[in-house]
Design an enzyme around this catalytic site. Structure first.
Site, PDB file in Angstrom:
ATOM      1  N   GLU A   1       0.005  -2.773 -17.276  1.00  0.00           N
ATOM      2  CA  GLU A   1      -1.578  -2.827 -16.815  1.00  0.00           C
ATOM      3  C   GLU A   1      -1.714  -4.630 -16.680  1.00  0.00           C
ATOM      4  O   GLU A   1      -3.058  -5.021 -17.345  1.00  0.00           O
ATOM      5  CB  GLU A   1      -2.520  -2.573 -18.081  1.00  0.00           C
ATOM      6  CG  GLU A   1      -1.998  -3.160 -19.940  1.00  0.00           C
ATOM      7  CD  GLU A   1      -1.032  -2.573 -20.272  1.00  0.00           C
ATOM      8  OE1 GLU A   1      -0.296  -2.026 -19.972  1.00  0.00           O
ATOM      9  OE2 GLU A   1      -1.067  -2.437 -21.585  1.00  0.00           O
TER      10      GLU A   1
ATOM     11  N   HIS B   1      -4.399   5.458 -16.303  1.00  0.00           N
ATOM     12  CA  HIS B   1      -4.073   4.888 -17.568  1.00  0.00           C
ATOM     13  C   HIS B   1      -3.970   3.494 -17.188  1.00  0.00           C
ATOM     14  O   HIS B   1      -4.585   3.301 -18.176  1.00  0.00           O
ATOM     15  CB  HIS B   1      -2.340   5.360 -17.792  1.00  0.00           C
ATOM     16  CG  HIS B   1      -1.586   5.014 -18.884  1.00  0.00           C
ATOM     17  ND1 HIS B   1      -1.942   5.682 -20.383  1.00  0.00           N
ATOM     18  CD2 HIS B   1      -1.169   3.789 -19.341  1.00  0.00           C
ATOM     19  CE1 HIS B   1      -1.353   4.912 -21.063  1.00  0.00           C
ATOM     20  NE2 HIS B   1      -0.911   3.663 -20.495  1.00  0.00           N
ATOM     21  N   GLU B   2      -3.699   2.905 -16.466  1.00  0.00           N
ATOM     22  CA  GLU B   2      -3.160   1.759 -16.661  1.00  0.00           C
ATOM     23  C   GLU B   2      -4.559   0.596 -16.505  1.00  0.00           C
ATOM     24  O   GLU B   2      -5.175  -0.135 -16.897  1.00  0.00           O
ATOM     25  CB  GLU B   2      -2.605   0.699 -15.387  1.00  0.00           C
ATOM     26  CG  GLU B   2      -0.817   1.352 -15.363  1.00  0.00           C
ATOM     27  CD  GLU B   2      -0.123   1.561 -16.722  1.00  0.00           C
ATOM     28  OE1 GLU B   2      -0.779   0.323 -17.637  1.00  0.00           O
ATOM     29  OE2 GLU B   2       0.690   2.417 -16.672  1.00  0.00           O
TER      30      GLU B   2
ATOM     31  N   HIS C   1      -6.336   0.242 -19.300  1.00  0.00           N
ATOM     32  CA  HIS C   1      -6.382  -0.927 -20.220  1.00  0.00           C
ATOM     33  C   HIS C   1      -7.355  -1.879 -20.150  1.00  0.00           C
ATOM     34  O   HIS C   1      -6.964  -2.898 -21.370  1.00  0.00           O
ATOM     35  CB  HIS C   1      -4.923  -0.645 -19.972  1.00  0.00           C
ATOM     36  CG  HIS C   1      -3.832  -0.219 -21.139  1.00  0.00           C
ATOM     37  ND1 HIS C   1      -3.404   0.084 -22.402  1.00  0.00           N
ATOM     38  CD2 HIS C   1      -2.408   0.373 -20.458  1.00  0.00           C
ATOM     39  CE1 HIS C   1      -2.462   0.267 -22.832  1.00  0.00           C
ATOM     40  NE2 HIS C   1      -1.994   0.710 -21.884  1.00  0.00           N
TER      41      HIS C   1
ATOM     42  N   GLU D   1      -2.219   1.513 -27.092  1.00  0.00           N
ATOM     43  CA  GLU D   1      -1.908   2.787 -26.341  1.00  0.00           C
ATOM     44  C   GLU D   1      -2.480   4.054 -26.832  1.00  0.00           C
ATOM     45  O   GLU D   1      -2.726   5.196 -26.150  1.00  0.00           O
ATOM     46  CB  GLU D   1      -0.386   2.685 -26.165  1.00  0.00           C
ATOM     47  CG  GLU D   1       0.508   2.197 -25.891  1.00  0.00           C
ATOM     48  CD  GLU D   1       0.330   1.870 -24.182  1.00  0.00           C
ATOM     49  OE1 GLU D   1      -0.434   2.409 -23.382  1.00  0.00           O
ATOM     50  OE2 GLU D   1       0.509   1.197 -23.762  1.00  0.00           O
TER      51      GLU D   1
ATOM     52  N   ASP E   1      10.680  -2.790 -29.156  1.00  0.00           N
ATOM     53  CA  ASP E   1      11.681  -2.529 -27.462  1.00  0.00           C
ATOM     54  C   ASP E   1      12.543  -1.475 -27.880  1.00  0.00           C
ATOM     55  O   ASP E   1      12.653  -0.073 -27.749  1.00  0.00           O
ATOM     56  CB  ASP E   1      12.373  -3.395 -26.948  1.00  0.00           C
ATOM     57  CG  ASP E   1      11.310  -4.103 -26.135  1.00  0.00           C
ATOM     58  OD1 ASP E   1      10.489  -3.352 -25.070  1.00  0.00           O
ATOM     59  OD2 ASP E   1      12.009  -5.343 -25.895  1.00  0.00           O
TER      60      ASP E   1
ATOM     61  N   TYR F   1       0.853   6.447 -28.348  1.00  0.00           N
ATOM     62  CA  TYR F   1       0.530   7.305 -27.196  1.00  0.00           C
ATOM     63  C   TYR F   1       0.123   8.803 -27.426  1.00  0.00           C
ATOM     64  O   TYR F   1      -0.717   8.794 -27.367  1.00  0.00           O
ATOM     65  CB  TYR F   1       1.514   7.287 -25.311  1.00  0.00           C
ATOM     66  CG  TYR F   1       1.920   6.383 -25.147  1.00  0.00           C
ATOM     67  CD1 TYR F   1       3.269   5.412 -25.675  1.00  0.00           C
ATOM     68  CD2 TYR F   1       1.378   5.485 -24.246  1.00  0.00           C
ATOM     69  CE1 TYR F   1       3.202   4.359 -25.025  1.00  0.00           C
ATOM     70  CE2 TYR F   1       2.236   4.684 -23.428  1.00  0.00           C
ATOM     71  CZ  TYR F   1       3.101   3.771 -24.146  1.00  0.00           C
ATOM     72  OH  TYR F   1       3.855   2.921 -23.628  1.00  0.00           O
TER      73      TYR F   1
HETATM   74  N1  BES Z   1       1.682  -1.264 -21.663  1.00  0.00           N
HETATM   75  C1  BES Z   1       2.334  -0.158 -21.373  1.00  0.00           C
HETATM   76  C2  BES Z   1       3.987  -0.545 -21.125  1.00  0.00           C
HETATM   77  C3  BES Z   1       4.742  -0.649 -22.090  1.00  0.00           C
HETATM   78  C4  BES Z   1       4.822  -0.616 -22.989  1.00  0.00           C
HETATM   79  C5  BES Z   1       5.161  -2.318 -21.684  1.00  0.00           C
HETATM   80  C6  BES Z   1       5.046  -1.345 -24.569  1.00  0.00           C
HETATM   81  C7  BES Z   1       6.133  -2.788 -22.151  1.00  0.00           C
HETATM   82  C8  BES Z   1       5.970  -2.448 -24.655  1.00  0.00           C
HETATM   83  C9  BES Z   1       2.106   0.943 -19.946  1.00  0.00           C
HETATM   84  O1  BES Z   1       0.658   0.898 -19.680  1.00  0.00           O
HETATM   85  C10 BES Z   1       2.050   2.041 -19.942  1.00  0.00           C
HETATM   86  O2  BES Z   1       2.080   2.190 -20.979  1.00  0.00           O
HETATM   87  N2  BES Z   1       3.309   2.218 -18.887  1.00  0.00           N
HETATM   88  C11 BES Z   1       3.127   4.316 -18.609  1.00  0.00           C
HETATM   89  C12 BES Z   1       1.948   4.728 -17.833  1.00  0.00           C
HETATM   90  C13 BES Z   1       1.872   6.458 -19.135  1.00  0.00           C
HETATM   91  C14 BES Z   1       1.456   6.490 -20.133  1.00  0.00           C
HETATM   92  C15 BES Z   1       1.546   6.877 -18.278  1.00  0.00           C
HETATM   93  C16 BES Z   1       4.603   4.585 -18.583  1.00  0.00           C
HETATM   94  O3  BES Z   1       5.588   3.109 -18.061  1.00  0.00           O
HETATM   95  O4  BES Z   1       5.340   5.132 -18.101  1.00  0.00           O
HETATM   96 ZN    ZN Z   2      -0.217   2.204 -21.843  1.00  0.00          ZN
END
Ligand code: BES
Ligand code: ZN
Length: 597
Positions: free
Chosen positions: A263, A287-288, A291, A310, A367, A375
């Protein structure tokens, strides 16, 4: 010293930088970014100022008047990187750090031309969340310290740069054959939302405040896929309040991007695996975009409160989905999310502290703690609050919550205090304490009714008994229904069953990666050889961790797929983003006959 954040050397008692001025040169030959970062302090200050850095060389530090600032690099810490301790002369308003990143900066992936759609030019992208911004810019890398920024980025022609900021013009660079791209970000963001990408880029207008950027080879497909973006933004504004970031642009990256979407404000980063051709995967964009309210406006103070970011966003995503496409569509999304939640609970074990919403992460790499728990458990907690409060009351609460905390970064406890003020007694009635601080899923977890899910999962579970959907039925399924059906099949089928599925549903040739990967997971778990070439192709091309984990995981069931997994990984590892490589390697380590490497 008072640590603000378990993942930062930033000290609560020291001055804070409020604005960054970056002048960067992107050197693809050396896989380095060189330049200066000027940090403007909130007030003139003197004495120690601790910053974060990782895999980054600080070359020289001066004040705004040119006085040298003594600095000392701390020891390398595996997760945090190296503290940079500056000693500011009294009255310092700005410190200018000359520095250069290193080729293995965890925030950056440097792609060779072969890894792009065009195949002719290199590509660079950043991924700073959760704690990688410090390998792109030396700064206090904690979400508690929001900053505004401006930047000048010099790249070789014909490449272009985009950032999580508004464009502020471009022109010829200082050196021949280069161009400079300028950016201004007037809204304060947590450092994890700093973002930069450089490549051969084109863009297409999507609506009054959005465009999509991509390589020339993919930009038309991207413009088609995301054509409905403005309608989603408008609906989101009705639900959550005004869109505060001016523009909502998107960048489609090469396939090694390790996430589905990120996002980055004003420039959401997206995986090209969303380009299914039928707009069936735009829930990631929803989703993004969500955010922009739950996250970029109100975010977690640090990664121990990541669920606030999340969990609220998944809830908002499905709230929007329901508003746009109805309750049954949202119901299927909750069902798909439930599978992800079950997988994460199983991976950690329901008693694991990683299954808490409010986590304790000192000494832990965020990570490594990443999963669907913040989520999906988070979104279920928000839902139970919503159900207990009632929809109209809760919609108002959400708007008030966002308005109250906009442009700040908060903790679970700050959220709880606000909840208690606005909706007294609600937290106790849903047992918020258990939801937030206990592992596992509380017994009062909300149920999501979905007749389609019930029917499809019953049908899928009857597969081993010979029950099969008819051709007309299959043809009538939406992509989400197809996915729910596949997710509910046994994880291992006989080869006749696999052959039937592929023939009846045309799975191996699908362009929808959610469906394709679910199918390949079942096929790999069934040791079904006809799909191996496609499996190889996907694993060599796509770095999205959400797909690598189940695919490499399912390949652990049989000796033949285990061997294939090792061979493919050996070939793919140099192409993967470091995060993807780590996920794939950790899955391979769990394979039965894994040999230590
Ligand atoms: N912000 C996240 C991705 C992220 C989280 C990167 C933590 C690094 C550390 C992004 O908004 C996300 O949740 N992406 C998901 C999308 C899905 C939940 C619709 C993905 O990448 O799968
Ligand atoms: Zn997210």
């Amino acid at each position: 010293m008072a640590r603000l954040d378990p993942h930062s050397h930033a000290d609560a008692g020291q001055p804070r930088a409020r604005h960054l001025r970056l002048r960067l040169t992107v050197d693809f030959e050396a896989s380095r970014i060189e330049g200066t970062a000027a940090l403007q302090l909130d007030a003139p200050a003197g004495g120690p100022l601790d910053l974060d850095s990782k895999a980054l060389d600080v070359l020289e530090v001066r004040t705004e008047s040119g006085a040298a600032v003594p600095f000392e690099m701390g020891p390398e810490e595996e997760i945090l990187g190296r503290r940079v301790r500056l000693t500011l002369p009294e009255g310092t308003r700005e410190v200018r750090l000359r520095y250069r990143t290193s080729p293995d900066a965890p925030a950056l992936q440097w792609l060779a031309p072969e890894q792009t759609a065009g195949g002719e030019h290199p590509f660079l992208f950043s991924q700073c969340q959760p704690i990688h911004a410090r390998s792109l810019v030396p700064l206090a890398d904690t979400a508690r310290n929001r900053v505004t920024y401006e930047a000048e980025v010099e790249v070789a022609e014909p490449l272009a740069a985009v950032m999580s900021a508004g464009p502020a013009g471009e022109g010829p660079g200082a050196r021949p054959g280069t161009r400079v791209f300028r950016f201004v970000m007037p809204q304060a963001i947590p450092p994890y939302l700093l973002a930069l990408a450089v490549g051969r880029l084109e863009s297409r207008e999507l609506g009054p405040r959005s465009r999509v950027y991509a390589e020339p080879e993919t930009v038309a497909a991207a413009a088609h896929e995301f054509a409905e973006t403005e309608a989603v933004i408008a609906r989101a504004e009705e639900l959550f309040g005004p869109y505060e970031w001016d523009r909502y642009d998107m960048l489609v990256l090469p396939p090694s991007f390790p996430y589905g979407g990120m996002e980055n404000p004003r420039m959401t980063f997206l995986t090209p695996t969303l380009l299914a051709g039928d707009r069936s995967l735009v829930d990631v964009v929803v989703h993004e975009l969500a955010h922009s309210w739950t996250g970029n406006l109100v975010t977690n103070a640090d990664m121990e409160h990541f669920w606030l970011n999340e969990g609220f966003t998944v809830w908002a995503e499905r709230r929007l989905l329901e508003a746009l496409h109805g309750g049954e569509a949202a119901g299927l999304a909750w069902a798909i999310g439930e599978k992800a939640l079950e997988e994460s609970m199983e991976r950690f074990g329901a008693r694991s502290p990683f299954t808490r919403l409010r986590t304790e992460l000192a000494g832990i790499d965020p990570d490594e703690a990443f999963s669907s728990i913040p989520y999906e458990k988070g979104a279920r907690f928000v839902t139970i609050l919503e159900r207990e409060a009632g929809r109209p009351r809760f919609d108002r609460f959400m708007r008030d919550y966002i308005a109250r905390f906009r442009f700040t970064s908060i903790t679970t406890e700050e959220f709880l205090a606000f909840l208690e003020d606005e909706l007294p007694g609600l937290a106790a009635r849903v047992d918020a304490r258990a939801w937030l601080y206990e592992p596992g899923l509380p017994a009062n977890a909300p149920a999501f009714r979905s007749e389609r899910r019930d029917a499809l999962s019953a049908l899928a579970q009857a597969f081993p008994r010979g029950e099969r959907p008819g051709p007309a039925e299959i043809a009538g399924w939406s992509p989400a229904e197809t996915l729910v059906y596949l997710q509910n099949l046994p994880r291992e089928l006989d080869h006749a069953g696999c052959a039937w599925l592929d023939a009846a549903m045309g799975l191996t040739g699908r362009g929808n990666y959610e469906i394709l990967v679910e199918w390949l997971t079942v096929a790999a778990g069934s040791d079904y050889e006809p799909t191996f070439p496609r499996l190889r192709e996907v694993l060599l091309r796509v770095g999205r961790m959400k797909y690598l984990r189940p695919l490499y995981g399912a390949m652990g069931r049989h000796p033949r797929t285990r061997a294939l997994a090792r061979a493919v990984f050996a070939e793919a590892a140099p192409l993967y983003h470091p995060l993807s490589r780590r996920v794939a390697a950790s899955v391979l380590e769990k394979h039965a006959d894994a040999t230590p490497s």
